[in-house]
Design a protein around this motif. Structure first.
Motif, PDB file in Angstrom:
ATOM      1  N   ASP A 136       6.904  13.456   0.410  1.00 52.79           N
ATOM      2  CA  ASP A 136       6.038  12.325   0.052  1.00 52.79           C
ATOM      3  C   ASP A 136       5.962  11.330   1.204  1.00 52.79           C
ATOM      4  N   ILE A 137       7.114  11.005   1.763  1.00 51.22           N
ATOM      5  CA  ILE A 137       7.171  10.010   2.846  1.00 51.22           C
ATOM      6  C   ILE A 137       6.370  10.482   4.041  1.00 51.22           C
ATOM      7  N   PHE A 138       6.515  11.762   4.384  1.00 55.48           N
ATOM      8  CA  PHE A 138       5.777  12.320   5.522  1.00 55.48           C
ATOM      9  C   PHE A 138       4.266  12.247   5.281  1.00 55.48           C
ATOM     10  N   ASN A 139       3.837  12.596   4.072  1.00 55.88           N
ATOM     11  CA  ASN A 139       2.407  12.616   3.761  1.00 55.88           C
ATOM     12  C   ASN A 139       1.806  11.226   3.642  1.00 55.88           C
ATOM     13  N   LEU A 140       2.616  10.241   3.248  1.00 51.66           N
ATOM     14  CA  LEU A 140       2.105   8.897   2.988  1.00 51.66           C
ATOM     15  C   LEU A 140       2.178   7.969   4.196  1.00 51.66           C
ATOM     16  N   THR A 141       3.020   8.311   5.167  1.00 55.86           N
ATOM     17  CA  THR A 141       3.294   7.379   6.268  1.00 55.86           C
ATOM     18  C   THR A 141       2.035   6.899   6.969  1.00 55.86           C
ATOM     19  N   LEU A 142       1.082   7.793   7.222  1.00 52.17           N
ATOM     20  CA  LEU A 142      -0.156   7.408   7.915  1.00 52.17           C
ATOM     21  C   LEU A 142      -0.941   6.349   7.147  1.00 52.17           C
ATOM     22  N   HIS A 143      -0.810   6.346   5.819  1.00 54.82           N
ATOM     23  CA  HIS A 143      -1.601   5.434   4.986  1.00 54.82           C
ATOM     24  C   HIS A 143      -0.958   4.051   4.838  1.00 54.82           C
ATOM     25  N   ILE A 144       0.328   3.949   5.127  1.00 57.41           N
ATOM     26  CA  ILE A 144       1.065   2.719   4.839  1.00 57.41           C
ATOM     27  C   ILE A 144       0.535   1.494   5.588  1.00 57.41           C
ATOM     28  N   PRO A 145       0.254   1.556   6.905  1.00 55.82           N
ATOM     29  CA  PRO A 145      -0.266   0.348   7.569  1.00 55.82           C
ATOM     30  C   PRO A 145      -1.598  -0.116   6.994  1.00 55.82           C
ATOM     31  N   HIS A 146      -2.406   0.814   6.514  1.00 56.70           N
ATOM     32  CA  HIS A 146      -3.712   0.451   5.964  1.00 56.70           C
ATOM     33  C   HIS A 146      -3.562  -0.156   4.565  1.00 56.70           C
ATOM     34  N   LEU A 147      -2.573   0.326   3.835  1.00 58.41           N
ATOM     35  CA  LEU A 147      -2.261  -0.281   2.545  1.00 58.41           C
ATOM     36  C   LEU A 147      -1.728  -1.693   2.752  1.00 58.41           C
ATOM     37  N   ALA A 148      -0.910  -1.869   3.789  1.00 63.04           N
ATOM     38  CA  ALA A 148      -0.399  -3.201   4.121  1.00 63.04           C
ATOM     39  C   ALA A 148      -1.534  -4.129   4.546  1.00 63.04           C
ATOM     40  N   GLU A 149      -2.534  -3.585   5.246  1.00 59.94           N
ATOM     41  CA  GLU A 149      -3.702  -4.377   5.657  1.00 59.94           C
ATOM     42  C   GLU A 149      -4.442  -4.911   4.425  1.00 59.94           C
ATOM     43  N   VAL A 150      -4.597  -4.067   3.417  1.00 66.49           N
ATOM     44  CA  VAL A 150      -5.253  -4.488   2.170  1.00 66.49           C
ATOM     45  C   VAL A 150      -4.438  -5.572   1.486  1.00 66.49           C
ATOM     46  N   ALA A 151      -3.131  -5.338   1.367  1.00 69.07           N
ATOM     47  CA  ALA A 151      -2.273  -6.307   0.680  1.00 69.07           C
ATOM     48  C   ALA A 151      -2.244  -7.646   1.397  1.00 69.07           C
ATOM     49  N   THR A 152      -2.358  -7.627   2.721  1.00 66.05           N
ATOM     50  CA  THR A 152      -2.219  -8.853   3.509  1.00 66.05           C
ATOM     51  C   THR A 152      -3.531  -9.609   3.664  1.00 66.05           C
ATOM     52  N   TYR A 153      -4.634  -8.868   3.892  1.00 63.92           N
ATOM     53  CA  TYR A 153      -5.885  -9.533   4.259  1.00 63.92           C
ATOM     54  C   TYR A 153      -7.046  -9.326   3.281  1.00 63.92           C
ATOM     55  N   LEU A 154      -6.935  -8.360   2.381  1.00 67.82           N
ATOM     56  CA  LEU A 154      -8.075  -8.048   1.507  1.00 67.82           C
ATOM     57  C   LEU A 154      -7.721  -8.121   0.026  1.00 67.82           C
ATOM     58  N   SER A 155      -6.653  -8.838  -0.294  1.00 67.80           N
ATOM     59  CA  SER A 155      -6.193  -8.862  -1.692  1.00 67.80           C
ATOM     60  C   SER A 155      -7.213  -9.500  -2.639  1.00 67.80           C
ATOM     61  N   GLN A 156      -8.120 -10.355  -2.092  1.00 64.68           N
ATOM     62  CA  GLN A 156      -9.111 -10.988  -2.963  1.00 64.68           C
ATOM     63  C   GLN A 156     -10.095  -9.966  -3.524  1.00 64.68           C
ATOM     64  N   TYR A 157     -10.144  -8.770  -2.920  1.00 64.48           N
ATOM     65  CA  TYR A 157     -11.058  -7.733  -3.403  1.00 64.48           C
ATOM     66  C   TYR A 157     -10.382  -6.771  -4.382  1.00 64.48           C
ATOM     67  N   LEU A 158      -9.109  -7.017  -4.706  1.00 63.68           N
ATOM     68  CA  LEU A 158      -8.403  -6.220  -5.704  1.00 63.68           C
ATOM     69  C   LEU A 158      -8.822  -6.659  -7.101  1.00 63.68           C
ATOM     70  N   SER A 159      -9.042  -5.710  -7.988  1.00 57.55           N
ATOM     71  CA  SER A 159      -9.343  -6.071  -9.377  1.00 57.55           C
ATOM     72  C   SER A 159      -8.074  -6.564 -10.052  1.00 57.55           C
ATOM     73  N   ASP A 160      -8.218  -7.293 -11.142  1.00 53.84           N
ATOM     74  CA  ASP A 160      -7.042  -7.776 -11.871  1.00 53.84           C
ATOM     75  C   ASP A 160      -6.164  -6.608 -12.321  1.00 53.84           C
ATOM     76  N   GLU A 161      -6.820  -5.542 -12.744  1.00 54.82           N
ATOM     77  CA  GLU A 161      -6.092  -4.383 -13.255  1.00 54.82           C
ATOM     78  C   GLU A 161      -5.212  -3.750 -12.179  1.00 54.82           C
ATOM     79  N   ASP A 162      -5.721  -3.725 -10.943  1.00 58.33           N
ATOM     80  CA  ASP A 162      -5.005  -3.070  -9.845  1.00 58.33           C
ATOM     81  C   ASP A 162      -4.336  -4.070  -8.898  1.00 58.33           C
ATOM     82  N   LEU A 163      -4.206  -5.301  -9.326  1.00 62.67           N
ATOM     83  CA  LEU A 163      -3.770  -6.364  -8.422  1.00 62.67           C
ATOM     84  C   LEU A 163      -2.435  -6.082  -7.752  1.00 62.67           C
TER      85      LEU A 163
END
Length: 796
Positions: free
Chosen positions: A459-486
């Motif tokens: 899992d860690i090997f497969n997910l590692t590439l996605h982690i910085p982009h997930l962090a980018e969403v959490a840090t800079y694009l959180s206003q575009y998250l729906s309440d359900e997926d906040l």
């Protein structure tokens, strides 16, 4: 080792000149196997005769190693050379021994014959790294586009043979640097530091066991030395060299290589490597003016060169006028918005390239700009509609052709920071910016939902590439998250790090999950309870029970208010709180909660549910801890029977229940029954998990301690030795489980009077516990007590 890197190494081994190397590598590349010499010569910007002459020189040099080349015709020589090298690359035995593989993850670089104007800087950089263990490539005046990363890449490629210990490339803007180092060490050297160690200890383990030879660590695009570099540095040593690239000046105590724009002649040389020489000769003065207009910035020259390549009939004079017009437009925008900062030269070149793109390519560029400054996983293979897939492939090709995206490897791309900035500006100027960002965030949420609470190494090997982009969403694009997926990105990031034992990296994300949920949803929302439970679980994992308990209580009260008393989520909250009480020895408080959870789950889910088996097991563990063995036995048996009914006899979870029941039998002196269950659990784990698994080692240890307890030392010893060898191989020499195994084996030697063999094992076990768990940990106290009793027995 990649084929292209292998060819470069072969060129160096056979003393090819830079010109010969360029022809050799281009001729032997897999993707060029069907191309004519004339086509390859044009790609190198040389004549066909010059290319043929260089290849003849290459054959002559390789003939010293492969005599059969001397007797073949031109075409035959190529095929024989390719066959010999392919055989060597694949480990063939009928050629000279292959050179030792140098492990590296250097990003792709431009062909070094096209990397012009930086020869002096490359030489100076190598000199500085020989006299100092750290050097920073610093952009003069903080300018972007001067080629810091490309200089570092070229240095690493050209000096690869100097670093037999490997080259580890680390992106300061990607996921946590420590994680990148651990992943490199695991993939390249099979170094796996135990998950329950602190990050600093795991890094220390990697540095201590790193492959021999000089090592180059490259920290690319550093913006904060103290947080992105300093905590992750190896011990200062002559074998470790550290290279940084940054737009910011650091403390002057760190040796620096200032990097400015190219000199005018070098800028012209770069342009000549990108544009047909005859075209430049026809307008030499204008070509010089273009270089000057672009500020002699390598990135700007690269963009303009690629642009000119797509428009063969465009005069240089007309191009210059277009660039001047774009500058006036940008100056007007910058004047209207002082916060809008443009890199003059790059901005105008980008604007021209932007206009060359069709709508699909423009949309793709804007979409990619939402990813973090890290490797971007983007594949069109999953698109089912062939026509749609072809359109996306064409868009990628257009962006690559104009040098607006960089291909890293199959399905992996990267954006230059300045180009990413310009794409983001274009997106923000569009009418559908919010729609695009919302769609992007929704896609990343789906990634977050794929992260399990306890990720395995795959899992860690497969997910590692996605982690910085997930962090980018959490840090800079959180206003575009729906309440359900906040809280989904924050939970996913927390679980990704927590599952690797990187608790310090996990905690901030889980804390942010609580904070963002409270700020947007208020205090009366189920997501608040979920985020509190996640953070409390982290505290429980790190033994911070006093911090976990109030969070679990708060989550329980909130779920009761929102869902009522009769709900499976309420049962889970009750169970979490009961677990804290059991872990802290507050059994009288834990028991009524466990009973309440069991009754609630049976009522809501029925008797035949896995959650019910877990409740039975937890309550049985509590009874076993308080020596209420008869009550515990009934519950363990009931849980085992139910789990077999739900999962079948062949499931790893069955082994857990067998072990729990066997441990109870051992505690009550029913050794024959305990032995049978321990053996069943061991056989089941071996069948389902294979011989090389930590759970198999745990079962071997259980059986060995049983034999030791009953005085069957000759049967216990080989199992203890097998357990120790397996845990060392799987977990490393400095893992608490290894300490447990050493302690048990030392105890056996003490029981059989072999004191000289037992003493060093106790010393090792105690040292590991103190180093990894701390002096106050219960396991450390237990081993220290065993060692003390041993000393009294041995030296009385």
């Amino acid at each position: 080792m990649e084929w292209a890197d292998f060819l470069a190494n072969e060129a160096a081994t056979n003393s090819l000149s830079p010109e010969q190397t360029a022809a050799f590598v281009e001729r032997l590349k897999t993707e060029n196997s069907g191309k004519s010499e004339a086509k390859l010569a044009s790609e190198l910007n040389i004549g066909a005769a010059a290319f043929k002459k260089r290849m003849a020189e290459v054959y002559d040099k390789f003939a010293k190693s492969y005599p059969e080349l001397a007797t073949s015709n031109s075409r035959g020589k190529l095929e024989k050379l390719r066959a010999c090298l392919t055989n060597k690359y694949n480990g063939g035995q009928d050629v000279r021994p292959t050179i030792k593989e140098i492990h590296q993850n250097i990003p792709p670089a431009v062909p070094f014959e096209k990397f012009v104007g930086r020869e002096a800087e490359l030489e100076k950089l190598h000199e500085q790294l020989q006299t100092s263990w750290q050097v920073a490539i610093v952009a003069v005046a903080g300018m972007g586009g001067v080629g810091k990363t490309e200089l570092a890449t070229q240095y690493a490629k050209q000096h690869l043979q100097n670093y037999q210990g490997g080259v580890c490339w680390l992106s300061a803007q990607a996921i946590d640097i420590g994680s990148q180092i651990l992943i490199f060490a695991e993939l390249k050297f099979k170094l796996i530091a135990p998950d329950d160690w602190e990050l600093a200890d795991r890094l220390r383990y990697c540095w201590q066991n790193w492959q021999q030879g000089e090592v180059l660590l490259v920290f690319d695009d550093v913006t904060d030395y103290k947080t992105q570099v300093q905590p992750y540095l190896p011990p200062e040593s002559t074998r470790f060299k550290v290279l940084l690239t940054t737009r910011l000046g650091f403390d002057r105590t760190l040796p620096q290589l200032p990097l400015g724009v190219l000199k005018p002649l070098a800028a012209m040389k770069l342009l000549k490597s990108l544009v047909d020489r005859e075209r430049l000769k026809s307008e030499p003065w204008v070509a010089r003016e273009i270089c000057k207009f672009l500020g002699y910035l390598p990135l700007a020259l690269e963009l303009v060169g690629r642009y000119l390549d797509t428009m063969p009939d465009l005069s240089l004079e007309k191009l210059l006028k277009r660039l001047e017009k774009k500058r006036l437009e940008h100056e007007a925008i910058a004047k209207a918005n002082p916060l809008m900062r443009y890199e003059y030269g790059v901005a105008e070149a980008f604007a021209l390239s932007w206009e060359q793109l069709d709508e699909k390519a423009q949309s793709l560029g804007c979409w990619l700009s939402l990813y973090a400054l890290a490797d971007i996983p983007f594949s069109v293979e999953g698109i089912k509609d062939d026509e749609e897939q072809e359109l996306w492939e064409k868009a990628i090709a257009e962006l690559r052709k104009l040098h607006l995206i960089q291909w890293q490897s199959k399905g992996i791309y990267r954006l230059h920071p300045l180009i990413r900035q310009f794409f983001q500006m274009k997106l923000d100027e569009s009418s559908n910016a919010d729609e695009v960002k919302t769609a992007f965030v929704a896609q990343m949420v789906e990634v977050a939902k794929q992260i399990p609470q306890q990720p395995n190494r795959e899992d860690i090997f497969n997910l590692t590439l996605h982690i910085p982009h997930l962090a980018e969403v959490a840090t800079y694009l959180s206003q575009y998250l729906s309440d359900e997926d906040l809280i989904a990105p924050f939970t996913g990031l927390g679980w990704f790090y927590q599952g690797q034992g990187l608790y310090q990296q996990a905690e901030p994300w889980l804390q942010q999950g609580v904070k963002i949920a409270e700020n947007r949803l208020g205090l009366e929302h189920l997501n608040i309870a979920t985020s509190l439970n996640n953070l409390a679980a982290l505290h429980k994992s790190t033994g911070r029970y006093s911090e976990a308990e109030p969070m679990y209580k708060q989550a329980l009260e909130l779920t009761k208010r929102l869902l009522g008393d009769d709900h499976p989520i309420v049962a889970t909250s009750l169970n979490n709180l009961a677990e804290i009480y059991r872990y802290t020895g507050r059994y009288s408080e834990a028991e009524p909660l466990y009973l309440q959870v069991l009754e609630l789950r049976q009522h809501l889910l029925g008797d035949n549910h896995l959650d019910v088996t877990n409740s039975l097991n937890n309550l049985a563990l509590l009874y076993s801890s308080t020596k209420r063995y008869s009550e515990a036995e009934l519950l363990f048996q009931q849980a085992l029977k139910l789990k077999k009914h739900l999962l079948g006899d062949n499931h790893p979870d069955i082994a857990i229940n067998l072990n729990n029941l066997a441990a109870l039998y051992k505690s009550t002196g029913r050794y024959t029954e305990a032995e049978s269950l321990f053996q069943q659990a061991l056989a089941l784990r071996r069948r389902l998990l294979g011989d090389n698994h930590p759970d198999v080692a745990a079962s071997l240890n259980n059986l060995a301690t049983l034999y030791q307890s009953t005085g069957r030392y000759s049967e216990a010893e080989p199992l203890h030795l097998e357990t120790l060898e397996l845990w060392k191989r799987l977990l490393g020499d400095n893992h608490p489980d290894v300490a447990t195994s050493l302690n048990n084996l030392a105890g056996l030697y003490c029981s059989t009077g072999r004191f000289s063999e037992g003493e060093p094992l106790f010393e090792q076990a105690l040292a590991i516990c103190e180093r990894t768990l701390g002096e106050g940990h219960p396991d450390t106290i237990m081993v220290r007590g065993n060692y003390a009793r041993f000393l009294r027995e041995a030296y009385r």
